[in-house]
Enzyme design. Structure first.
Site, PDB file in Angstrom:
ATOM      1  N   LYS A 132     -10.917  93.133  51.144  1.00 22.81           N
ATOM      2  CA  LYS A 132     -11.834  93.862  50.269  1.00 22.81           C
ATOM      3  C   LYS A 132     -13.287  93.581  50.650  1.00 22.81           C
ATOM      4  O   LYS A 132     -14.092  94.508  50.780  1.00 22.81           O
ATOM      5  CB  LYS A 132     -11.593  93.480  48.807  1.00 22.81           C
ATOM      6  CG  LYS A 132     -12.462  94.246  47.824  1.00 22.81           C
ATOM      7  CD  LYS A 132     -12.121  93.880  46.387  1.00 22.81           C
ATOM      8  CE  LYS A 132     -12.602  92.479  46.047  1.00 22.81           C
ATOM      9  NZ  LYS A 132     -12.414  92.147  44.632  1.00 22.81           N
ATOM     10  N   ASP A 138     -11.138  97.371  44.567  1.00 18.76           N
ATOM     11  CA  ASP A 138     -11.221  96.332  43.544  1.00 18.76           C
ATOM     12  C   ASP A 138     -10.478  96.808  42.304  1.00 18.76           C
ATOM     13  O   ASP A 138      -9.771  97.821  42.342  1.00 18.76           O
ATOM     14  CB  ASP A 138     -12.680  95.999  43.233  1.00 18.76           C
ATOM     15  CG  ASP A 138     -13.404  97.149  42.548  1.00 18.76           C
ATOM     16  OD1 ASP A 138     -12.842  98.263  42.459  1.00 18.76           O
ATOM     17  OD2 ASP A 138     -14.543  96.936  42.089  1.00 18.76           O
TER      18      ASP A 138
END
Length: 223
Positions: free
Chosen positions: A120, A138
């Protein structure tokens, strides 16, 4: 969600926010990398408060190493997991100097090899610092992709792959920011603001609250 609906969805998000970007404060790829590393289990506002002092003291890998782990820890003490994050920041700076001449690398494998940097974080840096059409999934993006029907998936990686396939190309670079901001301020976890959502009539979420039209106002059936 069919192609025409997907295009309309992103057209509306673009109309509402033509130039979306991260809410983290940064002035270089290195500062962005450190800010994103700090943002795990922390709000952007809390990270910005911490990095204001940290970046004033050190805003390059060499300067951060010279500052030292203890001083870094003091600057970020208000952020969750600050001990681990301070240790990772110093180790990351060491690796940047030893393997990348002090520069932030522009490939996912090289970024993910940095201490404390996962997929991420790497995707955020690639997208925001280097303009790559990546998707950093997320909790906000995961929620929006599943609720709307845009790219349902059981895992963040499945949603990431789904979004890369489903988001029309003209919107792909900015989609990451549009979806995060939409999840943060409109399609919230506990009380989504469906009556004022600009894409509510396109959304496939079965528990939408209130009726809405394409301008985000209540219709006659919504009450």
């Amino acid at each position: 969600m069919n192609l025409s609906t997907r295009r309309e969805l992103f057209e509306r998000l673009r109309a509402a926010n033509p130039h979306p970007t991260t809410e983290l404060n940064y002035a270089s790829p290195f500062e962005l990398l450190i800010a994103v590393l700090l943002s795990a289990q922390a709000t952007d506002k809390s990270v910005n408060r911490a990095t204001a002092g940290l970046f004033a003291a050190a805003n390059t890998p060499a300067a951060m190493l010279a500052l030292g782990e203890q001083a870094v820890r003091e600057h970020i003490r208000s952020i969750g997991l600050f001990n681990t994050k301070a240790r990772n920041i110093i180790a990351t700076c060491q690796r940047l100097i030893e393997h990348h001449d002090g520069e932030v690398p522009r490939t996912r494998p090289a970024l993910e090899a940095l201490p404390g940097v996962g997929r991420k974080t790497a995707n955020v840096v690639l997208n925001t610092a280097f303009g790559e059409p990546t998707m950093a999934v997320d909790t906000h993006i995961f929620r929006v992709a599943n609720r709307t029907g845009l790219a349902p998936g059981r895992t963040p990686l499945a949603v990431e792959h789904g979004l890369l396939e489903q988001v029309p190309e003209p919107y792909l670079h900015a989609a990451h920011h549009w979806l995060i901001l939409h999840g943060r301020y409109t399609c919230t976890a506990r009380a989504p603001r469906c009556p004022t959502c600009p894409i509510a009539d396109l959304c496939e979420y079965p528990e939408k609250s209130g009726g809405v039209n394409h301008e985000g106002t209540k219709d006659a059936k919504g009450g």
